[in-house]
Design a protein around this motif. Structure first.
Motif, PDB file in Angstrom:
ATOM      1  N   HIS A 100       0.269  -0.971   0.085  1.00  0.00           N
ATOM      2  CA  HIS A 100       0.129  -0.515   0.319  1.00  0.00           C
ATOM      3  C   HIS A 100       0.876   1.398   0.104  1.00  0.00           C
ATOM      4  O   HIS A 100       0.499   2.299   1.115  1.00  0.00           O
ATOM      5  CB  HIS A 100      -1.228  -0.126   1.328  1.00  0.00           C
ATOM      6  CG  HIS A 100      -1.440  -1.671   1.286  1.00  0.00           C
ATOM      7  ND1 HIS A 100      -1.310  -2.320   2.227  1.00  0.00           N
ATOM      8  CD2 HIS A 100      -3.042  -2.042   0.928  1.00  0.00           C
ATOM      9  CE1 HIS A 100      -2.090  -3.294   1.785  1.00  0.00           C
ATOM     10  NE2 HIS A 100      -3.461  -2.888   1.508  1.00  0.00           N
ATOM     11  N   ARG A 101       1.936   1.668  -0.451  1.00  0.00           N
ATOM     12  CA  ARG A 101       2.733   2.755  -0.803  1.00  0.00           C
ATOM     13  C   ARG A 101       3.018   2.623  -2.548  1.00  0.00           C
ATOM     14  O   ARG A 101       2.240   2.121  -3.329  1.00  0.00           O
ATOM     15  CB  ARG A 101       4.242   2.143  -0.148  1.00  0.00           C
ATOM     16  CG  ARG A 101       4.065   1.140   1.197  1.00  0.00           C
ATOM     17  CD  ARG A 101       5.772   1.374   1.779  1.00  0.00           C
ATOM     18  NE  ARG A 101       5.657   0.901   2.577  1.00  0.00           N
ATOM     19  CZ  ARG A 101       7.397   0.639   3.263  1.00  0.00           C
ATOM     20  NH1 ARG A 101       7.898  -0.085   2.241  1.00  0.00           N
ATOM     21  NH2 ARG A 101       6.590  -0.407   4.139  1.00  0.00           N
ATOM     22  N   GLY A 102       3.149   4.282  -2.145  1.00  0.00           N
ATOM     23  CA  GLY A 102       3.236   4.959  -3.779  1.00  0.00           C
ATOM     24  C   GLY A 102       2.428   5.764  -3.916  1.00  0.00           C
ATOM     25  O   GLY A 102       1.629   6.494  -3.501  1.00  0.00           O
ATOM     26  N   ASP A 103       3.004   6.280  -5.181  1.00  0.00           N
ATOM     27  CA  ASP A 103       1.764   7.434  -5.986  1.00  0.00           C
ATOM     28  C   ASP A 103       2.150   7.321  -6.773  1.00  0.00           C
ATOM     29  O   ASP A 103       3.099   7.649  -7.719  1.00  0.00           O
ATOM     30  CB  ASP A 103       3.171   8.464  -4.937  1.00  0.00           C
ATOM     31  CG  ASP A 103       1.857  10.596  -4.986  1.00  0.00           C
ATOM     32  OD1 ASP A 103       0.975   9.571  -5.987  1.00  0.00           O
ATOM     33  OD2 ASP A 103       2.178  11.492  -5.444  1.00  0.00           O
ATOM     34  N   PRO A 104       0.586   7.208  -7.539  1.00  0.00           N
ATOM     35  CA  PRO A 104      -0.327   7.931  -6.565  1.00  0.00           C
ATOM     36  C   PRO A 104      -0.950   6.100  -6.296  1.00  0.00           C
ATOM     37  O   PRO A 104      -0.085   5.492  -6.796  1.00  0.00           O
ATOM     38  CB  PRO A 104      -1.283   7.636  -8.211  1.00  0.00           C
ATOM     39  CG  PRO A 104      -0.695   7.650  -9.933  1.00  0.00           C
ATOM     40  CD  PRO A 104       0.896   6.998  -9.232  1.00  0.00           C
ATOM     41  N   ASP A 105      -2.210   6.496  -5.115  1.00  0.00           N
ATOM     42  CA  ASP A 105      -2.329   5.291  -4.507  1.00  0.00           C
ATOM     43  C   ASP A 105      -3.115   4.503  -5.199  1.00  0.00           C
ATOM     44  O   ASP A 105      -3.778   4.669  -6.689  1.00  0.00           O
ATOM     45  CB  ASP A 105      -3.145   5.903  -3.463  1.00  0.00           C
ATOM     46  CG  ASP A 105      -4.013   6.668  -3.161  1.00  0.00           C
ATOM     47  OD1 ASP A 105      -4.709   6.679  -4.377  1.00  0.00           O
ATOM     48  OD2 ASP A 105      -4.240   7.331  -2.073  1.00  0.00           O
ATOM     49  N   GLY A 106      -3.947   3.529  -4.592  1.00  0.00           N
ATOM     50  CA  GLY A 106      -4.694   2.496  -5.161  1.00  0.00           C
ATOM     51  C   GLY A 106      -5.748   3.602  -5.831  1.00  0.00           C
ATOM     52  O   GLY A 106      -6.192   3.076  -6.769  1.00  0.00           O
ATOM     53  N   LEU A 107      -6.757   3.885  -5.154  1.00  0.00           N
ATOM     54  CA  LEU A 107      -8.010   4.606  -5.225  1.00  0.00           C
ATOM     55  C   LEU A 107      -7.530   5.541  -6.132  1.00  0.00           C
ATOM     56  O   LEU A 107      -8.550   6.060  -7.396  1.00  0.00           O
ATOM     57  CB  LEU A 107      -8.540   5.635  -3.851  1.00  0.00           C
ATOM     58  CG  LEU A 107      -9.132   5.263  -3.070  1.00  0.00           C
ATOM     59  CD1 LEU A 107      -8.990   6.482  -1.350  1.00  0.00           C
ATOM     60  CD2 LEU A 107     -10.115   4.538  -3.177  1.00  0.00           C
ATOM     61  N   LEU A 108      -6.753   6.343  -6.791  1.00  0.00           N
ATOM     62  CA  LEU A 108      -6.521   7.160  -7.747  1.00  0.00           C
ATOM     63  C   LEU A 108      -6.312   6.186  -9.064  1.00  0.00           C
ATOM     64  O   LEU A 108      -6.514   6.111  -9.992  1.00  0.00           O
ATOM     65  CB  LEU A 108      -5.464   7.996  -7.880  1.00  0.00           C
ATOM     66  CG  LEU A 108      -4.910   9.317  -8.862  1.00  0.00           C
ATOM     67  CD1 LEU A 108      -6.782   9.648  -8.696  1.00  0.00           C
ATOM     68  CD2 LEU A 108      -3.496  10.611  -8.394  1.00  0.00           C
ATOM     69  N   TYR A 109      -5.307   4.955  -8.901  1.00  0.00           N
ATOM     70  CA  TYR A 109      -5.806   4.350  -9.878  1.00  0.00           C
ATOM     71  C   TYR A 109      -6.831   3.874 -11.271  1.00  0.00           C
ATOM     72  O   TYR A 109      -7.850   3.758 -11.729  1.00  0.00           O
ATOM     73  CB  TYR A 109      -4.195   3.219  -9.810  1.00  0.00           C
ATOM     74  CG  TYR A 109      -2.644   3.796 -10.284  1.00  0.00           C
ATOM     75  CD1 TYR A 109      -2.390   4.065 -11.374  1.00  0.00           C
ATOM     76  CD2 TYR A 109      -1.877   3.157  -8.371  1.00  0.00           C
ATOM     77  CE1 TYR A 109      -1.210   3.843 -11.093  1.00  0.00           C
ATOM     78  CE2 TYR A 109      -0.984   2.599  -9.204  1.00  0.00           C
ATOM     79  CZ  TYR A 109      -0.716   3.649 -10.448  1.00  0.00           C
ATOM     80  OH  TYR A 109       1.311   3.779 -10.726  1.00  0.00           O
ATOM     81  N   LEU A 110      -7.768   3.916  -9.259  1.00  0.00           N
ATOM     82  CA  LEU A 110      -9.153   2.924 -10.019  1.00  0.00           C
ATOM     83  C   LEU A 110     -10.236   4.401 -10.352  1.00  0.00           C
ATOM     84  O   LEU A 110     -10.340   4.209 -11.094  1.00  0.00           O
ATOM     85  CB  LEU A 110     -10.131   2.766  -8.647  1.00  0.00           C
ATOM     86  CG  LEU A 110      -8.711   1.280  -8.269  1.00  0.00           C
ATOM     87  CD1 LEU A 110      -9.349   0.639  -6.841  1.00  0.00           C
ATOM     88  CD2 LEU A 110      -9.473  -0.017  -8.758  1.00  0.00           C
ATOM     89  N   ASP A 111     -10.338   5.759  -9.889  1.00  0.00           N
ATOM     90  CA  ASP A 111     -10.139   6.536 -10.651  1.00  0.00           C
ATOM     91  C   ASP A 111     -10.395   6.637 -12.186  1.00  0.00           C
ATOM     92  O   ASP A 111     -10.902   6.621 -13.101  1.00  0.00           O
ATOM     93  CB  ASP A 111     -10.223   8.211 -10.040  1.00  0.00           C
ATOM     94  CG  ASP A 111     -10.501   8.290  -8.641  1.00  0.00           C
ATOM     95  OD1 ASP A 111     -11.648   6.852  -8.125  1.00  0.00           O
ATOM     96  OD2 ASP A 111      -9.720   8.970  -7.934  1.00  0.00           O
ATOM     97  N   PHE A 112      -8.608   6.312 -12.497  1.00  0.00           N
ATOM     98  CA  PHE A 112      -8.419   6.487 -13.743  1.00  0.00           C
ATOM     99  C   PHE A 112      -8.601   4.967 -14.205  1.00  0.00           C
ATOM    100  O   PHE A 112      -8.985   5.527 -15.942  1.00  0.00           O
ATOM    101  CB  PHE A 112      -7.030   6.290 -14.052  1.00  0.00           C
ATOM    102  CG  PHE A 112      -6.162   7.166 -13.289  1.00  0.00           C
ATOM    103  CD1 PHE A 112      -6.567   9.009 -13.430  1.00  0.00           C
ATOM    104  CD2 PHE A 112      -4.237   6.747 -12.558  1.00  0.00           C
ATOM    105  CE1 PHE A 112      -5.842   9.487 -13.306  1.00  0.00           C
ATOM    106  CE2 PHE A 112      -4.173   7.675 -12.512  1.00  0.00           C
ATOM    107  CZ  PHE A 112      -4.435   9.121 -12.579  1.00  0.00           C
ATOM    108  N   ALA A 113      -8.808   3.769 -13.750  1.00  0.00           N
ATOM    109  CA  ALA A 113      -9.312   2.858 -14.286  1.00  0.00           C
ATOM    110  C   ALA A 113     -10.779   3.307 -14.967  1.00  0.00           C
ATOM    111  O   ALA A 113     -11.109   2.685 -15.440  1.00  0.00           O
ATOM    112  CB  ALA A 113      -9.012   1.805 -13.879  1.00  0.00           C
ATOM    113  N   ALA A 114     -11.225   3.738 -13.571  1.00  0.00           N
ATOM    114  CA  ALA A 114     -12.874   3.929 -13.797  1.00  0.00           C
ATOM    115  C   ALA A 114     -13.017   4.710 -15.196  1.00  0.00           C
ATOM    116  O   ALA A 114     -13.818   4.739 -15.864  1.00  0.00           O
ATOM    117  CB  ALA A 114     -13.499   4.783 -12.566  1.00  0.00           C
ATOM    118  N   THR A 115     -12.535   5.712 -15.189  1.00  0.00           N
ATOM    119  CA  THR A 115     -12.560   6.476 -16.272  1.00  0.00           C
ATOM    120  C   THR A 115     -12.686   6.233 -17.527  1.00  0.00           C
ATOM    121  O   THR A 115     -13.339   6.437 -19.069  1.00  0.00           O
ATOM    122  CB  THR A 115     -11.939   8.028 -16.162  1.00  0.00           C
ATOM    123  OG1 THR A 115     -12.315   8.538 -15.295  1.00  0.00           O
ATOM    124  CG2 THR A 115     -11.505   9.005 -17.534  1.00  0.00           C
TER     125      THR A 115
END
Length: 338
Positions: A100-115
């Motif tokens: 659970h480390r890194g930037d972007p974090d998991g939620l931001l990646y999921l926002d990109f995926a959803a778009t």
């Protein structure tokens, strides 16, 4: 009941995966907000396969950059949007594996995926809706890790999320109805996890605890939260944790459950699952009506995947061949053929 939303509480300690990927993420967000380009390039059916090949070679950042640049000029290529959405979904999963480390974090990646996946849905790509649903399952996972199962089990999918195909909802209802009340239901592949999660949203009162064994083995936050829900030591392996909870709660194995996660207990078939003890399944009758409709109307690979779950169940429970699966008529699952 609340939506699956809110910021993750996990840290961001690692650097970004690379400037190409970060730039593509910004491009993706901007594409979703702009009007169509006045001059669009022709769709190139080779771009998505080339990106997939790069990913297989361990060059996902190059694959994402390729797709981002291409979609800036050819935004009506649904297959490319689907591939891009899948890559961001995989990045979100990798974020869990990286503690659970890194930037972007998991939620931001999921926002990109959803778009990206919503663009593929707009362009009528068959798998877009399913992968969009998987992105919500991954978002729910972060919600579980942040708030625990007790809060997450009463959460709903966020407003605006495309509905799942009825045959997937039906599969989830059937798997949940196969597990006795208070049971721990282990799921295997993505389709099982997706269908059970959406089924749990529709039927939170069933008190079935769905467990993803592969995540339990690799994700420390998920393991801690689900161990808490089962009342076992989070330091135990998934197999030992399940063995510890077995005297207190029914364990239910979906057809796709990895045998490596299964404790050495006596298992018996019950509807679509295998259980470690006798018990009454849920009150709902099983149905494959939606799957039969989809079989007649759609050539989707997800229809075949759903049929595969029922076939897997029939391998352990031959009674299904003379009851529920008789409805398949002249095309029964392979396990039911002479």
């Amino acid at each position: 009941m609340e939506a699956l939303s809110g910021k993750s509480k996990v840290s961001r300690a690692f650097p970004a995966r690379g400037p190409c990927q970060a730039g593509a993420a910004v491009l993706l967000a901007s594409l979703a907000l702009t009007t169509p380009l006045l001059s669009q390039a022709a769709i190139d059916p080779n771009v998505a396969p080339r990106a997939a090949a790069l990913d297989r070679q361990g060059e996902r950042h190059l694959a994402v950059d390729l797709l981002g640049r291409y979609l800036a000029t050819a935004p009506d290529d649904g297959s490319a949007w689907l591939q891009l959405g899948r890559f961001y979904l995989y990045d979100a999963r990798d974020w869990h594996l990286e503690d659970h480390r890194g930037d972007p974090d998991g939620l931001l990646y999921l926002d990109f995926a959803a778009t990206a996946l919503e663009q593929s849905i707009r362009l009528a790509v068959d798998s877009g809706v399913v992968f969009r649903g998987l992105a919500e399952v991954e978002r729910a996972l972060i919600f579980v890790e942040d708030s625990g199962w007790a809060a997450a089990r009463y959460a709903r999918a966020r407003p605006g999320v495309p509905p799942m195909p009825p045959f997937i909802l039906e599969l989830g209802a059937n798997l949940l109805a196969s597990c006795p009340a208070g049971g721990v239901l282990l799921t295997g592949n993505d389709l099982e996890a997706l269908s059970v999660w959406y089924g749990s949203i529709e039927h939170p009162a069933l008190d079935i605890l769905p467990i993803r064994p592969a995540l339990y083995a690799t994700d420390s936050l998920y393991r801690r939260r689900m161990a808490e829900a089962m009342g076992v030591d989070p330091g135990l392996s998934v197999q030992s944790a399940l063995a510890a909870v077995a005297p207190r709660r029914p364990l239910c194995l979906s057809p796709g459950t990895d045998s490596a996660a299964v404790p050495p207990l006596a298992w018996m078939p019950l509807r679509l699952v295998r259980v470690n003890r006798t018990g009454s399944p849920g009150p709902e009758a099983l149905s494959v009506n939606e799957l039969l409709k989809a079989t007649r109307q759609s050539g989707s690979p997800w229809v075949l995947a759903a049929r595969g779950v029922y076939d897997g169940a029939a391998r352990h429970n031959v009674l299904l061949c003379s009851s529920l699966l008789l409805l398949f008529g002249d095309s029964p699952p392979p396990a039911c053929r002479p």
